[in-house]
Design a protein around this motif. Structure first.
Motif, PDB file in Angstrom:
ATOM      1  N   LEU A 137       0.826  -1.212   0.000  1.00  0.00           N
ATOM      2  CA  LEU A 137       0.000   0.000   0.000  1.00  0.00           C
ATOM      3  C   LEU A 137       0.857   1.257   0.000  1.00  0.00           C
ATOM      4  N   ASN A 138       1.927   1.238   0.772  1.00  0.00           N
ATOM      5  CA  ASN A 138       2.788   2.413   0.841  1.00  0.00           C
ATOM      6  C   ASN A 138       3.605   2.594  -0.433  1.00  0.00           C
ATOM      7  N   LEU A 139       4.031   1.510  -1.036  1.00  0.00           N
ATOM      8  CA  LEU A 139       4.724   1.591  -2.321  1.00  0.00           C
ATOM      9  C   LEU A 139       3.776   2.095  -3.409  1.00  0.00           C
ATOM     10  N   LEU A 140       2.542   1.621  -3.380  1.00  0.00           N
ATOM     11  CA  LEU A 140       1.536   2.092  -4.334  1.00  0.00           C
ATOM     12  C   LEU A 140       1.300   3.592  -4.163  1.00  0.00           C
ATOM     13  N   ALA A 141       1.119   4.030  -2.931  1.00  0.00           N
ATOM     14  CA  ALA A 141       0.893   5.457  -2.682  1.00  0.00           C
ATOM     15  C   ALA A 141       2.072   6.285  -3.172  1.00  0.00           C
ATOM     16  N   PHE A 142       3.290   5.867  -2.840  1.00  0.00           N
ATOM     17  CA  PHE A 142       4.480   6.594  -3.287  1.00  0.00           C
ATOM     18  C   PHE A 142       4.513   6.664  -4.808  1.00  0.00           C
ATOM     19  N   SER A 143       4.221   5.548  -5.465  1.00  0.00           N
ATOM     20  CA  SER A 143       4.257   5.487  -6.931  1.00  0.00           C
ATOM     21  C   SER A 143       3.225   6.416  -7.570  1.00  0.00           C
ATOM     22  N   VAL A 144       2.039   6.449  -7.002  1.00  0.00           N
ATOM     23  CA  VAL A 144       0.989   7.312  -7.554  1.00  0.00           C
ATOM     24  C   VAL A 144       1.348   8.781  -7.352  1.00  0.00           C
ATOM     25  N   SER A 193      -6.388  13.111  -9.064  1.00  0.00           N
ATOM     26  CA  SER A 193      -7.142  13.986  -8.164  1.00  0.00           C
ATOM     27  C   SER A 193      -6.591  13.927  -6.741  1.00  0.00           C
ATOM     28  N   GLU A 194      -6.743  15.040  -6.036  1.00  0.00           N
ATOM     29  CA  GLU A 194      -6.315  15.083  -4.643  1.00  0.00           C
ATOM     30  C   GLU A 194      -7.102  14.077  -3.811  1.00  0.00           C
ATOM     31  N   ARG A 195      -8.350  13.874  -4.156  1.00  0.00           N
ATOM     32  CA  ARG A 195      -9.172  12.892  -3.440  1.00  0.00           C
ATOM     33  C   ARG A 195      -8.552  11.503  -3.551  1.00  0.00           C
ATOM     34  N   THR A 196      -8.091  11.137  -4.733  1.00  0.00           N
ATOM     35  CA  THR A 196      -7.459   9.834  -4.931  1.00  0.00           C
ATOM     36  C   THR A 196      -6.169   9.738  -4.120  1.00  0.00           C
ATOM     37  N   LEU A 197      -5.363  10.787  -4.161  1.00  0.00           N
ATOM     38  CA  LEU A 197      -4.106  10.788  -3.411  1.00  0.00           C
ATOM     39  C   LEU A 197      -4.362  10.636  -1.912  1.00  0.00           C
ATOM     40  N   LEU A 198      -5.339  11.365  -1.398  1.00  0.00           N
ATOM     41  CA  LEU A 198      -5.645  11.282   0.030  1.00  0.00           C
ATOM     42  C   LEU A 198      -6.298   9.949   0.397  1.00  0.00           C
ATOM     43  N   THR A 199      -7.088   9.398  -0.497  1.00  0.00           N
ATOM     44  CA  THR A 199      -7.700   8.092  -0.240  1.00  0.00           C
ATOM     45  C   THR A 199      -6.632   7.013  -0.128  1.00  0.00           C
ATOM     46  N   LEU A 200      -5.641   7.056  -0.997  1.00  0.00           N
ATOM     47  CA  LEU A 200      -4.531   6.102  -0.902  1.00  0.00           C
ATOM     48  C   LEU A 200      -3.826   6.209   0.443  1.00  0.00           C
ATOM     49  N   GLY A 208       3.953   6.151   2.829  1.00  0.00           N
ATOM     50  CA  GLY A 208       4.412   6.298   1.450  1.00  0.00           C
ATOM     51  C   GLY A 208       4.024   7.657   0.876  1.00  0.00           C
ATOM     52  N   ALA A 209       2.834   8.133   1.231  1.00  0.00           N
ATOM     53  CA  ALA A 209       2.369   9.427   0.748  1.00  0.00           C
ATOM     54  C   ALA A 209       3.218  10.563   1.315  1.00  0.00           C
ATOM     55  N   VAL A 210       3.479  10.507   2.609  1.00  0.00           N
ATOM     56  CA  VAL A 210       4.290  11.556   3.239  1.00  0.00           C
ATOM     57  C   VAL A 210       5.729  11.490   2.729  1.00  0.00           C
ATOM     58  N   ALA A 211       6.247  10.289   2.558  1.00  0.00           N
ATOM     59  CA  ALA A 211       7.608  10.146   2.021  1.00  0.00           C
ATOM     60  C   ALA A 211       7.692  10.740   0.626  1.00  0.00           C
ATOM     61  N   ALA A 212       6.702  10.450  -0.210  1.00  0.00           N
ATOM     62  CA  ALA A 212       6.692  11.000  -1.572  1.00  0.00           C
ATOM     63  C   ALA A 212       6.556  12.514  -1.530  1.00  0.00           C
TER      64      ALA A 212
END
Length: 103
Positions: free
Chosen positions: A16-23, A39-46, A54-58
């Motif tokens: 999940l974290n690798l997916l979030a980072f990749s997106v 979309s920001e909604r998609t990014l935040l949903t991930l 992964g999102a914060v790291a990216a």
């Protein structure tokens, strides 16, 4: 929780974290090239479904959406929520959800 459950949970968490980072990476590349954005909604949903690290790291490594409000605040809130949930599960495992062992 058995060792196999722990391994499966760890693999899911990492995926999940690798997916979030990749997106986030793909969205950053699209922004640089002036292409269609995620979309920001998609990014935040991930981030919300388990990819907050992964999102914060990216966000930090790629310098992506670091000044965008309320996006930044919502992402931090998700990270805090995940940290609180992890603490509850670590220090009060009896509160964790009990799933049926046989499906």
């Amino acid at each position: 929780m058995t060792m196999i459950d722990i391994i499966q949970s760890t693999i899911l968490f990492l995926a999940l974290n690798l997916l979030a980072f990749s997106v986030y990476y793909l969205d950053k590349q699209a922004a640089r090239r002036g292409r269609w954005r995620i979309s920001e909604r998609t990014l935040l949903t991930l981030a919300l479904i388990g990819g907050s690290l992964g999102a914060v790291a990216a966000q930090q490594l790629l310098r992506h959406k670091t000044r965008k409000e309320p996006f930044r605040s919502i992402l931090v809130a998700i990270l805090i929520l995940h940290g609180a949930l992890a603490a509850v599960l670590a220090f009060a495992p009896q509160w964790s959800l009990r799933l049926p062992q046989d499906f």
